[in-house]
Enzyme design. Structure first.
Site, PDB file in Angstrom:
ATOM      1  N   LYS A  44      48.209 -18.935  75.093  1.00 34.42           N
ATOM      2  CA  LYS A  44      47.954 -19.877  76.194  1.00 34.42           C
ATOM      3  C   LYS A  44      46.476 -20.269  76.224  1.00 34.42           C
ATOM      4  CE  LYS A  44      50.530 -17.624  79.783  1.00 34.42           C
ATOM      5  NZ  LYS A  44      50.541 -17.314  81.217  1.00 34.42           N
ATOM      6  N   LYS A  46      44.240 -18.132  77.089  1.00 35.76           N
ATOM      7  CA  LYS A  46      43.697 -17.408  78.250  1.00 35.76           C
ATOM      8  C   LYS A  46      43.220 -16.031  77.793  1.00 35.76           C
ATOM      9  CE  LYS A  46      45.651 -18.820  82.651  1.00 35.76           C
ATOM     10  NZ  LYS A  46      46.307 -18.374  83.869  1.00 35.76           N
TER      11      LYS A  46
HETATM   12  N1  C2G Z   1      48.843 -19.217  91.883  1.00 37.18           N
HETATM   13  C1  C2G Z   1      48.781 -19.724  93.174  1.00 37.18           C
HETATM   14  N2  C2G Z   1      47.576 -19.928  93.755  1.00 37.18           N
HETATM   15  C2  C2G Z   1      46.426 -19.649  93.092  1.00 37.18           C
HETATM   16  C3  C2G Z   1      46.478 -19.126  91.777  1.00 37.18           C
HETATM   17  C4  C2G Z   1      47.712 -18.913  91.187  1.00 37.18           C
HETATM   18  O1  C2G Z   1      49.829 -19.991  93.802  1.00 37.18           O
HETATM   19  N3  C2G Z   1      45.234 -19.874  93.710  1.00 37.18           N
HETATM   20  C5  C2G Z   1      50.159 -19.015  91.280  1.00 37.18           C
HETATM   21  C6  C2G Z   1      50.361 -19.868  90.028  1.00 37.18           C
HETATM   22  O2  C2G Z   1      50.764 -21.181  90.379  1.00 37.18           O
HETATM   23  C7  C2G Z   1      51.464 -19.085  89.317  1.00 37.18           C
HETATM   24  C8  C2G Z   1      51.153 -17.627  89.691  1.00 37.18           C
HETATM   25  O3  C2G Z   1      50.287 -17.677  90.849  1.00 37.18           O
HETATM   26  O4  C2G Z   1      52.735 -19.436  89.868  1.00 37.18           O
HETATM   27  C9  C2G Z   1      50.448 -16.891  88.573  1.00 37.18           C
HETATM   28  O5  C2G Z   1      49.294 -17.638  88.226  1.00 37.18           O
HETATM   29  P1  C2G Z   1      48.682 -17.428  86.743  1.00 37.18           P
HETATM   30  O6  C2G Z   1      48.509 -15.981  86.507  1.00 37.18           O
HETATM   31  O7  C2G Z   1      47.523 -18.357  86.601  1.00 37.18           O
HETATM   32  O8  C2G Z   1      49.917 -17.931  85.863  1.00 37.18           O
HETATM   33  P2  C2G Z   1      49.852 -18.942  84.624  1.00 37.18           P
HETATM   34  O9  C2G Z   1      48.767 -18.535  83.706  1.00 37.18           O
HETATM   35  O10 C2G Z   1      49.865 -20.298  85.200  1.00 37.18           O
HETATM   36  O11 C2G Z   1      51.225 -18.578  83.850  1.00 37.18           O
HETATM   37  O12 C2G Z   1      55.343 -19.484  81.739  1.00 37.18           O
HETATM   38  C10 C2G Z   1      54.546 -19.739  82.878  1.00 37.18           C
HETATM   39  C11 C2G Z   1      53.162 -19.170  82.714  1.00 37.18           C
HETATM   40  O13 C2G Z   1      53.222 -17.821  82.282  1.00 37.18           O
HETATM   41  C12 C2G Z   1      52.399 -19.264  84.051  1.00 37.18           C
END
Ligand code: C2G
Length: 137
Positions: A44, A46
Protein backbone atom coordinates in the site's frame (compact mmCIF):
# COMPACT_ATOMS: atom_id res chain seq x y z
CA UNK A 1 -26.38 -12.81 14.46
CA UNK A 2 -25.56 -9.81 12.28
CA UNK A 3 -21.89 -9.72 11.32
CA UNK A 4 -20.00 -6.57 10.38
CA UNK A 5 -16.50 -6.46 8.86
CA UNK A 6 -14.00 -3.66 8.33
CA UNK A 7 -10.43 -3.45 7.03
CA UNK A 8 -7.49 -1.25 7.86
CA UNK A 9 -3.92 -0.72 9.02
CA UNK A 10 -4.80 0.79 12.43
CA UNK A 11 -1.27 2.08 13.01
CA UNK A 12 -0.81 4.26 16.13
CA UNK A 13 -4.33 3.44 17.32
CA UNK A 14 -6.21 6.72 17.81
CA UNK A 15 -9.68 8.20 18.37
CA UNK A 16 -10.48 8.10 14.66
CA UNK A 17 -10.09 4.32 14.75
CA UNK A 18 -12.13 4.06 17.97
CA UNK A 19 -14.95 6.13 16.46
CA UNK A 20 -14.96 3.96 13.34
CA UNK A 21 -14.99 0.69 15.27
CA UNK A 22 -17.67 1.91 17.71
CA UNK A 23 -20.01 2.91 14.87
CA UNK A 24 -19.22 -0.26 12.89
CA UNK A 25 -20.11 -2.44 15.88
CA UNK A 26 -23.38 -0.54 16.36
CA UNK A 27 -24.46 -1.79 12.92
CA UNK A 28 -24.55 -5.43 14.03
CA UNK A 29 -23.91 -7.99 16.76
CA UNK A 30 -20.36 -9.02 15.85
CA UNK A 31 -17.47 -7.00 14.42
CA UNK A 32 -14.58 -8.59 12.55
CA UNK A 33 -11.54 -6.43 11.84
CA UNK A 34 -9.13 -7.41 9.06
CA UNK A 35 -5.77 -5.81 9.91
CA UNK A 36 -3.28 -5.14 7.15
CA UNK A 37 -0.11 -7.20 7.58
CA UNK A 38 3.25 -5.40 7.46
CA UNK A 39 3.92 -6.93 4.04
CA UNK A 40 0.51 -5.83 2.70
CA UNK A 41 1.14 -2.32 3.97
CA UNK A 42 4.39 -2.19 2.02
CA UNK A 43 2.27 -2.90 -1.04
CA UNK A 44 0.00 0.00 0.00
CA UNK A 45 3.10 2.20 0.24
CA UNK A 46 2.47 2.57 3.97
CA UNK A 47 5.24 2.21 6.54
CA UNK A 48 3.81 1.38 9.95
CA UNK A 49 5.47 2.23 13.26
CA UNK A 50 3.53 -0.42 15.21
CA UNK A 51 4.25 -3.99 14.09
CA UNK A 52 1.40 -6.24 12.92
CA UNK A 53 1.27 -8.47 16.02
CA UNK A 54 1.03 -5.40 18.28
CA UNK A 55 -1.71 -3.88 16.10
CA UNK A 56 -3.61 -7.18 16.37
CA UNK A 57 -3.27 -7.26 20.17
CA UNK A 58 -4.36 -3.62 20.52
CA UNK A 59 -7.47 -4.23 18.40
CA UNK A 60 -8.29 -7.45 20.28
CA UNK A 61 -8.27 -5.37 23.49
CA UNK A 62 -10.88 -2.99 22.04
CA UNK A 63 -14.38 -3.54 23.45
CA UNK A 64 -15.98 -3.11 20.01
CA UNK A 65 -13.92 -5.81 18.28
CA UNK A 66 -14.97 -9.47 18.40
CA UNK A 67 -12.46 -11.03 16.03
CA UNK A 68 -9.28 -9.95 14.26
CA UNK A 69 -8.07 -11.55 11.02
CA UNK A 70 -5.12 -10.67 8.75
CA UNK A 71 -5.55 -8.60 5.61
CA UNK A 72 -2.84 -9.71 3.20
CA UNK A 73 -4.51 -9.23 -0.19
CA UNK A 74 -6.79 -6.63 -1.80
CA UNK A 75 -8.87 -9.46 -3.29
CA UNK A 76 -9.66 -11.33 -0.07
CA UNK A 77 -12.77 -9.29 0.82
CA UNK A 78 -15.23 -11.38 -1.19
CA UNK A 79 -13.88 -14.60 0.29
CA UNK A 80 -13.92 -13.14 3.81
CA UNK A 81 -17.53 -11.98 3.41
CA UNK A 82 -18.63 -15.47 2.32
CA UNK A 83 -16.47 -17.33 4.88
CA UNK A 84 -17.65 -15.25 7.86
CA UNK A 85 -21.26 -14.78 6.70
CA UNK A 86 -20.82 -11.03 6.73
CA UNK A 87 -23.95 -8.86 6.52
CA UNK A 88 -22.32 -5.43 6.48
CA UNK A 89 -19.00 -4.18 5.08
CA UNK A 90 -17.94 -0.90 6.71
CA UNK A 91 -15.08 1.48 6.04
CA UNK A 92 -14.33 5.20 6.31
CA UNK A 93 -15.62 7.52 3.60
CA UNK A 94 -12.07 8.23 2.41
CA UNK A 95 -12.80 5.00 0.51
CA UNK A 96 -16.26 6.09 -0.65
CA UNK A 97 -17.32 4.19 -3.76
CA UNK A 98 -14.21 1.99 -3.84
CA UNK A 99 -15.95 -1.12 -2.55
CA UNK A 100 -19.42 -0.74 -4.05
CA UNK A 101 -18.84 -3.91 -6.04
CA UNK A 102 -19.26 -5.86 -2.78
CA UNK A 103 -22.91 -4.80 -2.59
CA UNK A 104 -24.05 -8.02 -4.30
CA UNK A 105 -22.70 -9.89 -1.25
CA UNK A 106 -23.56 -7.60 1.66
CA UNK A 107 -24.54 -4.08 2.64
CA UNK A 108 -21.70 -1.58 2.01
CA UNK A 109 -21.47 1.36 4.44
CA UNK A 110 -19.03 4.28 4.31
CA UNK A 111 -18.73 6.12 7.61
CA UNK A 112 -17.56 9.70 7.93
CA UNK A 113 -13.91 9.94 8.94
CA UNK A 114 -13.02 11.64 12.21
CA UNK A 115 -11.47 14.99 11.36
CA UNK A 116 -8.13 16.36 12.56
CA UNK A 117 -6.53 13.03 13.39
CA UNK A 118 -4.59 10.48 11.35
CA UNK A 119 -1.72 8.05 11.85
CA UNK A 120 0.26 10.03 9.26
CA UNK A 121 -0.19 13.30 11.18
CA UNK A 122 0.82 11.53 14.40
CA UNK A 123 3.99 10.21 12.77
CA UNK A 124 4.85 13.72 11.59
CA UNK A 125 4.26 15.09 15.09
CA UNK A 126 6.54 12.41 16.56
CA UNK A 127 9.29 13.37 14.09
CA UNK A 128 8.99 17.06 15.01
CA UNK A 129 8.99 16.22 18.71
CA UNK A 130 12.06 14.01 18.33
CA UNK A 131 13.90 16.74 16.45
CA UNK A 132 12.97 19.34 19.09
CA UNK A 133 14.29 17.02 21.79
CA UNK A 134 17.60 16.71 19.91
CA UNK A 135 17.85 20.50 19.48
CA UNK A 136 17.34 20.98 23.22
CA UNK A 137 20.08 18.52 24.20
N1 C2G B 1 -10.39 6.37 9.95
C1 C2G B 1 -11.34 7.29 10.36
N2 C2G B 1 -10.94 8.51 10.79
C2 C2G B 1 -9.63 8.85 10.82
C3 C2G B 1 -8.65 7.91 10.40
C4 C2G B 1 -9.06 6.66 9.97
O1 C2G B 1 -12.56 7.00 10.34
N3 C2G B 1 -9.27 10.09 11.25
C5 C2G B 1 -10.85 5.06 9.48
C6 C2G B 1 -10.48 4.80 8.02
O2 C2G B 1 -11.42 5.40 7.15
C7 C2G B 1 -10.53 3.27 7.98
C8 C2G B 1 -10.06 2.87 9.38
O3 C2G B 1 -10.21 4.04 10.22
O4 C2G B 1 -11.88 2.84 7.80
C9 C2G B 1 -8.61 2.43 9.40
O5 C2G B 1 -7.84 3.48 8.83
P1 C2G B 1 -6.40 3.10 8.20
O6 C2G B 1 -5.65 2.31 9.20
O7 C2G B 1 -5.82 4.34 7.62
O8 C2G B 1 -6.87 2.10 7.04
P2 C2G B 1 -6.37 2.12 5.52
O9 C2G B 1 -4.90 2.22 5.48
O10 C2G B 1 -7.20 3.12 4.83
O11 C2G B 1 -6.71 0.60 5.06
O12 C2G B 1 -8.53 -2.75 2.29
C10 C2G B 1 -8.78 -1.52 2.94
C11 C2G B 1 -7.53 -0.95 3.54
O13 C2G B 1 -6.84 -1.93 4.30
C12 C2G B 1 -7.88 0.26 4.44
Amino acid sequence: MKTVITYGTFDLFHIGHVNLLKRAKSLGDRLIVAVSTDEFNQGKGKTTLVPYDHRVAILESCRYVDQVIPESDWAQKRTDIAKHNVDVFVIGDDWKGKFDELSDLCEVVYLERTTDISSTAMKQAILVFTQLQKDLL
